[in-house]
Every structure is written in structure tokens, then in C-alpha cells.
Enzyme design. Structure first.
Site, PDB file in Angstrom:
ATOM      1  N   LYS A   1     -57.641 -42.200  44.064  1.00  0.00           N
ATOM      2  CA  LYS A   1     -58.297 -40.865  44.134  1.00  0.00           C
ATOM      3  C   LYS A   1     -57.828 -39.808  42.634  1.00  0.00           C
ATOM      4  O   LYS A   1     -55.603 -40.488  43.577  1.00  0.00           O
ATOM      5  CB  LYS A   1     -57.922 -40.119  46.008  1.00  0.00           C
TER       6      LYS A   1
ATOM      7  N   SER B   1     -62.103 -33.978  50.969  1.00  0.00           N
ATOM      8  CA  SER B   1     -62.018 -33.901  49.104  1.00  0.00           C
ATOM      9  C   SER B   1     -62.271 -35.433  48.841  1.00  0.00           C
ATOM     10  O   SER B   1     -62.680 -35.761  47.120  1.00  0.00           O
ATOM     11  CB  SER B   1     -60.912 -33.042  48.898  1.00  0.00           C
TER      12      SER B   1
ATOM     13  N   SER C   1     -60.407 -35.651  54.537  1.00  0.00           N
ATOM     14  CA  SER C   1     -61.110 -35.901  53.603  1.00  0.00           C
ATOM     15  C   SER C   1     -60.917 -37.541  53.083  1.00  0.00           C
ATOM     16  O   SER C   1     -61.212 -37.997  52.309  1.00  0.00           O
ATOM     17  CB  SER C   1     -59.719 -35.664  52.493  1.00  0.00           C
TER      18      SER C   1
END
Length: 490
Positions: A78, A153, A177
């Protein structure tokens, strides 16, 4: 090698150890698969092809031993996890050109395990959002239906694994997330106990809530990944010194006698009927495996969203002060004075959602409002934590839906922030209490995956994995494939 994306981490490891494939071949196949699917999924912000292939070559030359189970395995990261000399943007214009000079602790652990980082994955800007529509760079699509959001996210981290681009990724979870995009994409996502995995080198959003964790296609793969990234880190003052067990050790043990709680608030109005049905069927599956499943109450969980958005936004407003156009990242050219540099850089560099949360957080911390908002939220957070403590005095595990609905359409909720915020109602309390939570697939609604959330007591990830593995072995939801995987590379 055909269909590498269908293989578990252990199967890939066996192929590498037996030299049926080399690490270079596996990494080259990975980039071929990414190139083949990226236009449909849009999960990567930056690819790391040259360095990844060089790393694979070095690993092949060194040789992969039977014990080093993750050696040569491709992993996606990420883009809010700091990677040395590799663009780290947090999906924001503010960091569009930021190349860090050090690695996050989890990256050091990734490299110690001889895993190979193939690139940085798309996300909501600074991890603020639940759909990955808040990225400055691109809009990631759901692996099952490219007209739906992948969740957020960590949407890029989930969609890349679910679409077969990579077998494993790292995400971060501040209020759901990792778990919510895992649910939306029909994969396994684990948010470990707060302090289990070092946050050093994670671009901070809400420092008392953030936690890094793995996303994979199966429970055992997830446990193997958490083994590699867990442990105490002197560079992170919130890191725990708790010993790290082998999270795979109890997989396959029966769960007879395990006591599982099902909070009535988690099946309340607002939860889609088919999602509720899938979760109740999952509860029956656990009963058939010998566990006891009983209804309990978590009465203060209904306040979780309000508490979270005050605390997380307050911490964000403090953490994001450092992005000011002075030291690194974006700087406005439209500035005549130093104040112009600060104001214009932040006005132009941050997206709408980030600005919204900074303003909310600054207001909550301001003189005259601190007691009414931040202090009150902190007190209710304690009540939420106490609710969990009471349940875990009698139960080994809590289950419920990960999300109230399945994935929704791109553009459907982006202009309604309040609706977006409330969609995290089931995941947020876990972060507020610092507990571990994971999502595993447990059914389908309108041909889209439904996620089952498992919540454990502090540092009880091994219990969660044991229960999740038993459920996975008794069902076939994890074996279902999105269209983008069917027939690829044949």
C-alpha cells in the site's frame, strides 16, 4: 508458468524449492499478469519491475531453502508504507514526487523474508476514505465487477490480490481499511492487534488507530504473512513486546467447545437482508463444527462512528501539519509570501476528503470545543473498549458482518460523506478498542462477495486464524473466482 495466481504461498514455495520455477520466472509472470489486467483494475500507482527482477535474480543465486517459505514470493505494498528509493505518494498530489530515504520496519521484515516488492498500490488519499475514489492518481475497480468500488482505503491492496495480480499484499487499517476492501473483493484481510506490527514508516493518519496487516486469498497464506511482519520494534513507541506465536500452528485443530459471540447490534437495521442471512448461515456452520454461538450485546458500538470521526480526524489534523511545501513533496508555485506557501500548498495539494477531515479535527481540538467533542469521544471510546472486555470474559471470539452491504457502484456514494462514513459502522469499534479483526468470505449477494468479520481478544490472532481456517475448510466461498480470473493465462 500458467495459473500461478491460483496457487497458495506454500504451493509457490514448493515450486521454487524444487526449481520447477525460478524466482525470476515467478516475478516476470507477475508483471505479465499485472500488465494484462491493470487497465481493468487500476490497482498500482508505481511498479518496481527492474529492482524486483534484480532481487529475484539474487534470491535464485542464493538458493531458496525449505524453511524460508516466503522467499521469492511477490508482494504488493500500500502506497502509505514508506519504501526506500521507491515512490511513496499516499495517493496524494502532496507527495506526488516523494522518494523516501529509508524503509518502513515492515519493509525491512519483508526483505528479511526474501519477499519481493513488485510495486505500490492505490488507496484513498492519506488512507481517508472507504472506496478508493479519493486517490489523486486513479480509480481502482472491484475485482468482481469493474463498475463497483473495491472498498477502501486499501482498495488497491485488495483488488490486486482478488484479481490475481499478486498473491499477497500489505494494507493499513484505521477504521476498517483492510477488512472492508477484503470483504468487497472476497478475500482474507487481517487487522492485527494494535502494536502487533510496527507502524514505523507508515504515513500516519490516526496514530492511536492505524495498523498494518496482510491481505491474501486464503487464511493460511494470511497467517504466514503475519508471521513475517509481526514483532516488537524499538523505533515504534506503541509497538508491543508480546511474543509472536506461529500463527499457522493451530490451523486444522478442531474448534469444538469454542465460545463465539454474535452481537445483536451487528445485525441491526441498516444491514442488508442477504448479508445478514449469510452471517447467520456462517454462525450455523460454526455450530456444526462444534462451537457454541450465542447472542450478546455491545451497547456502545452504535456511537463508534461519531467517536471515530472525532478522534481520527483530530489525530489527522495534527499528523498532516508536516505537509507544508517546505521540506518535500508538492509546493505551490502561486506564492508571494511564506504564508502563501503554506496556505496555497495545502489548498492545492490536499483533496476534498482530506481537507474535510483536517477541518473537522482542528475544530474538535480547538479551545472551547475540546471538552465537548474530543474529550467526550475519548470517554465513549473507553466505554466501547469495556463492552468488548465484558464479552471476552466469557467468549473466545466475536463474529458479525464486515460491512452492512456488498460493494456499491463507483460514484454512488462519493458525494454523500455521511453515508460513506456510516458504512464503516461494523469495523470501527475494533480499532477504537485496539483489538484484532479479520474478514473472510462467507457468501454472496447479487453475485458480489459478503464478508464475515471475526474479532478476537488482544493478541488472540491465533484463535481467530484457527476458527477462520475451520470455516474455510467447511465451505467453498474462498474458492469462488471473479470473472477476471476465469480462464486467464490458459
Amino acid at each position: 508458468m500458467a495459473n500461478f495466481y491460483d496457487k497458495s504461498l506454500e504451493e509457490l514455495h514448493d515450486l521454487l524449492v524444487s526449481k520447477e520455477i525460478t524466482a525470476v520466472e515467478l516475478i516476470q509472470e507477475t508483471f505479465d499478469r499485472i500488465n494484462e489486467t491493470e487497465s481493468a483494475i487500476d490497482s498500482f500507482i508505481t511498479l518496481n519491475e527492474e529492482k524486483a527482477l534484480a532481487m529475484a535474480k539474487a534470491i535464485d543465486e542464493k538458493g531458496i531453502t525449505e524453511e524460508n517459505i516466503l522467499a521469492g514470493i511477490p508482494i504488493g505494498i500500500k502506497d502509505n508504507i514508506v519504501t526506500k528509493d521507491l515512490l511513496t505518494t499516499a495517493a496524494s498530489k502532496m507527495l506526488y514526487n516523494f522518494e523516501p530515504i529509508y524503509d518502513a520496519t515492515v519493509m525491512e521484515k519483508v526483505y528479511q523474508s526474501d519477499m519481493i516488492a513488485v510495486g505500490k498500490l492505490n488507496m484513498d488519499e492519506f488512507a481517508m476514505g472507504g472506496s478508493t475514489e479519493n486517490s489523486y492518481f486513479k480509480e481502482t475497480k472491484n475485482a468482481w465487477d469493474q463498475t463497483k468500488v473495491p472498498g477502501g482505503s486499501s482498495g488497491g491492496s485488495a483488488a490486486a490480490v482478488a484479481s490475481g495480480q499478486i498473491p499477497l499484499s500489505l494494507g493499513s487499517d484505521t477504521g476498517g481499511s483492510i477488512r472492508q476492501p477484503a470483504a468487497f473483493n472476497g478475500i482474507v484481510g487481517m487487522k492485527p492487534t494494535y502494536g502487533r506490527v510496527s507502524r514505523f514508516g507508515l504515513i500516519a493518519f490516526g496514530s492511536s488507530l492505524d495498523q498494518i496487516g496482510p491481505l491474501t486469498r486464503s487464511v493460511k497464506d494470511n497467517a504466514l504473512a503475519l508471521n513475517a511482519i509481526s514483532g516488537f520494534d524499538p523505533k515504534d513507541s506503541t509497538s508491543s513486546g508480546s511474543s509472536v506465536p506461529d500463527f499457522t500452528a493451530n490451523l486444522g485443530d478442531d474448534i469444538k467447545g469454542m465460545k463465539i459471540a454474535l452481537p445483536k447490534e451487528y445485525l441491526d437495521k441498516g444491514v442488508n437482508a442477504e448479508v445478514k442471512d449469510a452471517v447467520l448461515k456462517a454462525a450455523d456452520t460454526f455450530r456444526s463444527l462444534g462451537a457454541t454461538v450465542e447472542e450478546v450485546s455491545l451497547p456502545h458500538s452504535k456511537h463508534g462512528v461519531a467517536v471515530y470521526y472525532i478522534i481520527a480526524s483530530s489525530e489527522a489534523s495534527s499528523n498532516l501539519q508536516r505537509f507544508d511545501g517546505i521540506r518535500y513533496g508538492y509546493r505551490s508555485e502561486n506564492a508571494a509570501t511564506l504564508e502563501d506557501v503554506y496556505v496555497n500548498t495545502r489548498s492545492e495539494g490536499f483533496g476534498d476528503e482530506v481537507k474535510r477531515r483536517i477541518m473537522l479535527g482542528t475544530f474538535s481540538l480547538s479551545a472551547g470545543y475540546f471538552d465537548a467533542y474530543f474529550k467526550k469521544a475519548a470517554q465513549v471510546r473507553t466505554l466501547i473498549r469495556e463492552d468488548f472486555k465484558k464479552v471476552f470474559a466469557d467468549y473466545d471470539l466475536i463474529i458479525g458482518p464486515t460491512t452492512p452491504t456488498v460493494a456499491y457502484g463507483i460514484g454512488e456514494k462519493i458525494d454523500d460523506p455521511v453515508t460513506m462514513y456510516t458504512s464503516d459502522i461494523l469495523t470501527i469499534p475494533v480499532n477504537l478498542a485496539g483489538l484484532p479483526g479479520m474478514s473472510i468470505p462467507c457468501g454472496f449477494s447479487n453475485d458480489l462477495p459478503v464478508g464475515l468479520q471475526l474479532i478476537g481478544n488482544h493478541f488472540a490472532e491465533d484463535t481467530m486464524y484457527k476458527a477462520a481456517y475451520s470455516f474455510e475448510q467447511a465451505t467453498d466461498f474462498h474458492a469462488k473466482k471473479p470473472e477476471i480470473l476465469k480462464g486467464a493465462n490458459k
